[in-house]
Design a protein around this motif. Structure first.
Motif, PDB file in Angstrom:
ATOM      1  N   SER A 116       0.921  -1.341   0.116  1.00 39.23           N
ATOM      2  CA  SER A 116       0.014  -0.004  -0.056  1.00 39.23           C
ATOM      3  C   SER A 116       0.816   1.094  -0.101  1.00 39.23           C
ATOM      4  N   ALA A 117       2.176   1.108   0.301  1.00 40.68           N
ATOM      5  CA  ALA A 117       3.112   2.234   0.539  1.00 40.68           C
ATOM      6  C   ALA A 117       3.336   2.757  -0.983  1.00 40.68           C
ATOM      7  N   TYR A 118       2.958   2.012  -2.106  1.00 32.45           N
ATOM      8  CA  TYR A 118       3.422   1.916  -3.565  1.00 32.45           C
ATOM      9  C   TYR A 118       2.105   2.441  -4.384  1.00 32.45           C
ATOM     10  N   SER A 119       2.375   2.799  -5.749  1.00 33.18           N
ATOM     11  CA  SER A 119       1.151   3.412  -6.355  1.00 33.18           C
ATOM     12  C   SER A 119       1.238   2.505  -7.741  1.00 33.18           C
ATOM     13  N   GLY A 120       2.204   1.729  -7.909  1.00 34.27           N
ATOM     14  CA  GLY A 120       2.082   0.940  -9.260  1.00 34.27           C
ATOM     15  C   GLY A 120       3.257  -0.007  -9.261  1.00 34.27           C
ATOM     16  N   LEU A 121       3.439  -0.435 -10.605  1.00 34.00           N
ATOM     17  CA  LEU A 121       4.659  -1.407 -10.892  1.00 34.00           C
ATOM     18  C   LEU A 121       5.054  -0.862 -12.214  1.00 34.00           C
ATOM     19  N   THR A 122       6.616  -0.873 -12.287  1.00 33.24           N
ATOM     20  CA  THR A 122       6.957  -0.557 -13.436  1.00 33.24           C
ATOM     21  C   THR A 122       8.162  -1.571 -13.781  1.00 33.24           C
TER      22      THR A 122
END
Length: 264
Positions: free
Chosen positions: A160-166
Motif C-alpha cells: 500500500s506504500a506504492y502506487s504501481g509497478l514498472t
C-alpha cells in the motif's frame, strides 16, 4: 482476460522437448537454495561439517546476516537465481503456470526450477523468460510471490506504500499481456473467494513489442473481468500475494521481463 488458475502438476518430460527458445538466449546459473535457508546438513552432496564446524573456520559465527530494508526494486535478476530480491517482509520466487491444456507447451514448465536467461535489458546480464503456446482455456504466464518463503506459508504483502509497478520487457513477436496482481479477494489462498469464483485478478493489459521498452501499470486503474465471486471494488494493495505476467488463451508467447520495481 485477466484470470488464471495455477497448474502445479509437473508436465511430462516429452512436453519440455517441444519448447524451444527462439530469442537466442542462454540459461543463467540455477541456485537450489536462493534464500540461504539450507543449513548444510541434508541433501545430496551436503557436508557434515557446517559453517561452524570448527574453531577459527571461515564463517564460524552463528549470527545470521541482517535482512535489509526493502526498496522499490523487486528484482533485477542479476543474481542469476529464481528468487526475487529478499528484504524485510518480502521474500518469494519466480514461477510459471498454465491452464493445463493437453498438448500445450511451455518453457520453463510449472514446478521446474526457474532460471533467468541471458542477456537481459542492457546492461543487465539476466532477465526472466517464459515461452509457450497451445493453452486454449485460460492461458499461461509467469510471476513471482511477494511473501512466500520456501517451506513456509504463502502470505500477503503490504504494497500500500506504492502506487504501481514498472518493468522492462520485450517479446519475440508483438504480444498482448496482462499484468495481474492476485490479492486476498481474488486468490484462493485469501479465503474470501471459493472454487471457480477465484482467479479474476485485478490487472491491466499492455502490448509488448520486439524491442526493450519500459512499461508502467498504476494500481488505481486496475480492473477485473467482473466474473469473480465476490466482486471486490478495487485491488487490495495492502494484501497482495504476487505479480503475474499473463497471456490470454490461444496466445503464442515468448517474452522477457527485467528490472521490476514498485512505483513510489
Amino acid at each position: 482476460m485477466r484470470f488464471q488458475v495455477l497448474t502445479v502438476a509437473l508436465c511430462a518430460s516429452m512436453l519440455l522437448s517441444g519448447c524451444g527458445l527462439v530469442l537466442g538466449i542462454s540459461p543463467g546459473e540455477y541456485d537450489p537454495d536462493p534464500f540461504g535457508l539450507d543449513d548444510g546438513s541434508g541433501g545430496a552432496g551436503g557436508s557434515d561439517v557446517g559453517a561452524g564446524g570448527g574453531p577459527g573456520g571461515a564463517g564460524g559465527s552463528d549470527a545470521e546476516p541482517e535482512i535489509p530494508a526493502c526498496t522499490a526494486l523487486l528484482d533485477d535478476l542479476e543474481d542469476g537465481d529464481g528468487a526475487i530480491l529478499r528484504c524485510k517482509d518480502r521474500v518469494g520466487s519466480w514461477y510459471t503456470y498454465n491452464d493445463g491444456t493437453r498438448g500445450g507447451t511451455q518453457t520453463p514448465l510449472p514446478g521446474r526450477p526457474f532460471v533467468p536467461v541471458s542477456p537481459g535489458h542492457d546492461p543487465s546480464e539476466y532477465a526472466a523468460h517464459v515461452a509457450g503456446s497451445g493453452f486454449v482455456s485460460r492461458g499461461a504466464g509467469m510471476g513471482f510471490d511477494l511473501n512466500f518463503a520456501p517451506g513456509g506459508a504463502k502470505l500477503t504483502y503490504d504494497a500500500s506504500a506504492y502506487s504501481g509497478l514498472t518493468f522492462w520487457a520485450k517479446a519475440a513477436a508483438p504480444t498482448h499481456i496482462y499484468v495481474n496482481f492476485p490479492d486476498r479477494n481474488t486468490d484462493r489462498e485469501g479465503g474470501v473467494c471459493e472454487g471457480s469464483g477465484c482467479g479474476d485478478h485485478f490487472g491491466e493489459g499492455i502490448d509488448i513489442t520486439t524491442e526493450w521498452a519500459q512499461y508502467t501499470v498504476m494500481f488505481d486503474i486496475l480492473s477485473t473481468d467482473g466474473w469473480g465471486v465476490p466482486a471486490p471494488p478495487a485491488f487490495d494493495a495492502a494484501h497482495a500475494y504476487s505479480v503475474e505476467f499473463h497471456t490470454a488463451k490461444s496466445t503464442v508467447f515468448d517474452m522477457l521481463v527485467d528490472d521490476i520495481a514498485f512505483v513510489p
